[in-house]
Write a protein that holds these residues in place. Structure first.
Motif, PDB file in Angstrom:
ATOM      1  N   UNK A  52       0.835  -1.209   0.000  1.00 29.32           N
ATOM      2  CA  UNK A  52       0.000   0.000   0.000  1.00 29.32           C
ATOM      3  C   UNK A  52       0.867   1.254   0.000  1.00 29.32           C
ATOM      4  N   UNK A  53       1.963   1.237   0.761  1.00 32.08           N
ATOM      5  CA  UNK A  53       2.860   2.395   0.790  1.00 32.08           C
ATOM      6  C   UNK A  53       3.500   2.651  -0.564  1.00 32.08           C
ATOM      7  N   UNK A  54       3.927   1.599  -1.244  1.00 31.91           N
ATOM      8  CA  UNK A  54       4.544   1.760  -2.562  1.00 31.91           C
ATOM      9  C   UNK A  54       3.542   2.285  -3.582  1.00 31.91           C
ATOM     10  N   UNK A  55       2.305   1.837  -3.490  1.00 32.54           N
ATOM     11  CA  UNK A  55       1.273   2.339  -4.398  1.00 32.54           C
ATOM     12  C   UNK A  55       1.021   3.822  -4.138  1.00 32.54           C
ATOM     13  N   UNK A  89      -8.329   1.214  -6.438  1.00 35.06           N
ATOM     14  CA  UNK A  89      -8.305   0.633  -7.782  1.00 35.06           C
ATOM     15  C   UNK A  89      -7.029  -0.176  -8.018  1.00 35.06           C
ATOM     16  N   UNK A  90      -5.899   0.372  -7.605  1.00 34.82           N
ATOM     17  CA  UNK A  90      -4.621  -0.308  -7.816  1.00 34.82           C
ATOM     18  C   UNK A  90      -4.554  -1.605  -7.015  1.00 34.82           C
ATOM     19  N   UNK A  91      -5.021  -1.583  -5.782  1.00 34.37           N
ATOM     20  CA  UNK A  91      -5.016  -2.792  -4.959  1.00 34.37           C
ATOM     21  C   UNK A  91      -5.895  -3.875  -5.570  1.00 34.37           C
ATOM     22  N   UNK A  92      -7.044  -3.474  -6.064  1.00 34.00           N
ATOM     23  CA  UNK A  92      -7.954  -4.447  -6.678  1.00 34.00           C
ATOM     24  C   UNK A  92      -7.301  -5.081  -7.907  1.00 34.00           C
ATOM     25  N   UNK A  93      -6.616  -4.273  -8.713  1.00 35.31           N
ATOM     26  CA  UNK A  93      -5.932  -4.780  -9.903  1.00 35.31           C
ATOM     27  C   UNK A  93      -4.829  -5.767  -9.517  1.00 35.31           C
ATOM     28  N   UNK A  94      -3.998  -5.385  -8.535  1.00 38.34           N
ATOM     29  CA  UNK A  94      -2.896  -6.255  -8.111  1.00 38.34           C
ATOM     30  C   UNK A  94      -3.430  -7.533  -7.471  1.00 38.34           C
ATOM     31  N   UNK A  95      -4.497  -7.416  -6.727  1.00 40.29           N
ATOM     32  CA  UNK A  95      -5.113  -8.599  -6.120  1.00 40.29           C
ATOM     33  C   UNK A  95      -5.482  -9.621  -7.189  1.00 40.29           C
ATOM     34  N   UNK A  99      -3.466 -13.115  -7.875  1.00 38.53           N
ATOM     35  CA  UNK A  99      -4.351 -14.125  -7.276  1.00 38.53           C
ATOM     36  C   UNK A  99      -4.267 -14.091  -5.750  1.00 38.53           C
ATOM     37  N   UNK A 100      -4.309 -12.892  -5.206  1.00 41.30           N
ATOM     38  CA  UNK A 100      -4.269 -12.714  -3.759  1.00 41.30           C
ATOM     39  C   UNK A 100      -5.665 -12.838  -3.176  1.00 41.30           C
ATOM     40  N   UNK A 101      -5.754 -13.128  -1.890  1.00 44.86           N
ATOM     41  CA  UNK A 101      -7.039 -13.054  -1.207  1.00 44.86           C
ATOM     42  C   UNK A 101      -7.014 -11.898  -0.221  1.00 44.86           C
ATOM     43  N   UNK A 102      -8.133 -11.633   0.404  1.00 43.34           N
ATOM     44  CA  UNK A 102      -8.217 -10.437   1.253  1.00 43.34           C
ATOM     45  C   UNK A 102      -7.242 -10.495   2.432  1.00 43.34           C
ATOM     46  N   UNK A 103      -6.872 -11.704   2.870  1.00 39.42           N
ATOM     47  CA  UNK A 103      -5.969 -11.816   4.007  1.00 39.42           C
ATOM     48  C   UNK A 103      -4.520 -11.486   3.641  1.00 39.42           C
ATOM     49  N   UNK A 153     -12.483  -4.361  -1.166  1.00 40.38           N
ATOM     50  CA  UNK A 153     -12.057  -4.077  -2.539  1.00 40.38           C
ATOM     51  C   UNK A 153     -13.089  -4.472  -3.584  1.00 40.38           C
ATOM     52  N   UNK A 154     -13.998  -5.371  -3.235  1.00 43.57           N
ATOM     53  CA  UNK A 154     -15.026  -5.774  -4.201  1.00 43.57           C
ATOM     54  C   UNK A 154     -16.284  -4.921  -4.087  1.00 43.57           C
ATOM     55  N   UNK A 155     -16.284  -3.970  -3.178  1.00 43.20           N
ATOM     56  CA  UNK A 155     -17.459  -3.122  -2.981  1.00 43.20           C
ATOM     57  C   UNK A 155     -17.405  -1.879  -3.880  1.00 43.20           C
ATOM     58  N   UNK A 156     -18.518  -1.197  -3.974  1.00 41.89           N
ATOM     59  CA  UNK A 156     -18.568   0.070  -4.685  1.00 41.89           C
ATOM     60  C   UNK A 156     -17.801   1.118  -3.873  1.00 41.89           C
ATOM     61  N   UNK A 157     -16.830   1.778  -4.496  1.00 40.84           N
ATOM     62  CA  UNK A 157     -15.982   2.703  -3.744  1.00 40.84           C
ATOM     63  C   UNK A 157     -16.786   3.849  -3.155  1.00 40.84           C
ATOM     64  N   UNK A 158     -17.675   4.457  -3.927  1.00 38.90           N
ATOM     65  CA  UNK A 158     -18.417   5.622  -3.440  1.00 38.90           C
ATOM     66  C   UNK A 158     -19.239   5.276  -2.204  1.00 38.90           C
TER      67      UNK A 158
END
Length: 243
Positions: A52-55, A89-95, A99-103, A153-158
């Motif tokens: 997250x810091x690098x992003x 958005x970036x985290x969701x893309x990298x996930x 093939x990462x999971x929320x943990x 990350x799978x939710x609506x951001x707004x």
């Protein structure tokens, strides 16, 4: 504005410091500061905080390059929202790519954007942490169940952002710090006899001893260890701004 920072591993952690901090210009008059704390119960928790810091560093760099073509949001709160939306958005893309999971992506975040011209800062806290400014302590404690960004990350951001009520707008401050909750974890580490320790919050975040030193906070953490016999049991990250 002077900026001091410190990052250290806690006594209860042996392999990795799970905290992360960063400071980066966000154009010519705005600055981004962040403190992150990975979840110990997550997978390789230092990874989430560092990622997250690098992003955020990437977002700040791109924002600086685009300043002439894309003026900053007039309101600091909107600037914070824009940055967090990009992070989302970036985290969701990298996930999805890795093939990462929320943990794999559980980290708290304290994000501060400071504007030199407005002489103000706006802070968003996601999860636990502590904010200190001009004698006021704002402790965000979610009873060891922080609501990490990685859960949403799978939710609506707004819709998600509209529920973020851990925000502070701080105009014309003289002294402001953002900290991981390791600031609350100082404790004796041996059986030595030492003087009664000062309040770590006041000593690290208000006291101006050694303010002439670039590594003032590192010096003070060392004083707490050597002279008062206490260390943080949890990882500690602090960014302090002073006029």
């Amino acid at each position: 504005m002077q900026m001091f920072q410190t990052l250290c591993i806690g006594q209860h952690h042996s392999n990795h410091c799970e905290d992360y901090l960063l400071s980066a210009p966000l154009g010519t008059t705005r600055h981004l500061y962040a403190v992150l704390d990975g979840c110990t119960m997550g997978n390789e928790s230092y990874f989430a905080a560092t990622l997250c810091g690098k992003i955020l560093k990437k977002i700040a760099l791109e924002r600086s390059y685009l300043e002439l073509k894309q003026p900053a949001q007039p309101e600091l709160q909107l600037e914070v929202k824009t940055v967090v939306q990009r992070l989302f958005q970036e985290l969701k893309l990298i996930k999805n790519q890795l093939l990462l999971n929320k943990y794999d992506l559980l980290s708290t975040l304290i994000l501060l954007i400071w504007d030199e011209l407005q002489h103000a800062g706006h802070i968003l806290v996601i999860g636990d942490g502590l904010v200190y400014h001009d004698g006021q302590v704002h402790s965000f404690d979610q009873a060891n169940q922080p609501d990490y960004l990685g859960y949403h990350l799978e939710e609506d951001f707004e819709a998600w952002f509209a529920q973020q009520n851990q925000q502070l707008h701080i105009p014309d401050f003289q002294n402001l710090s953002i900290c991981s909750d390791g600031i609350l974890s100082f404790a004796p580490f041996d059986d030595g006899v030492y003087p009664s320790m000062p309040d770590p919050i006041y000593f690290l975040l208000e006291n101006r001893l050694h303010v002439e030193k670039i590594k003032m906070l590192d010096k003070k953490v060392n004083i707490l260890e050597k002279e008062y016999g206490v260390k943080p049991t949890d990882d500690l990250a602090i960014i302090r701004l002073m006029k």
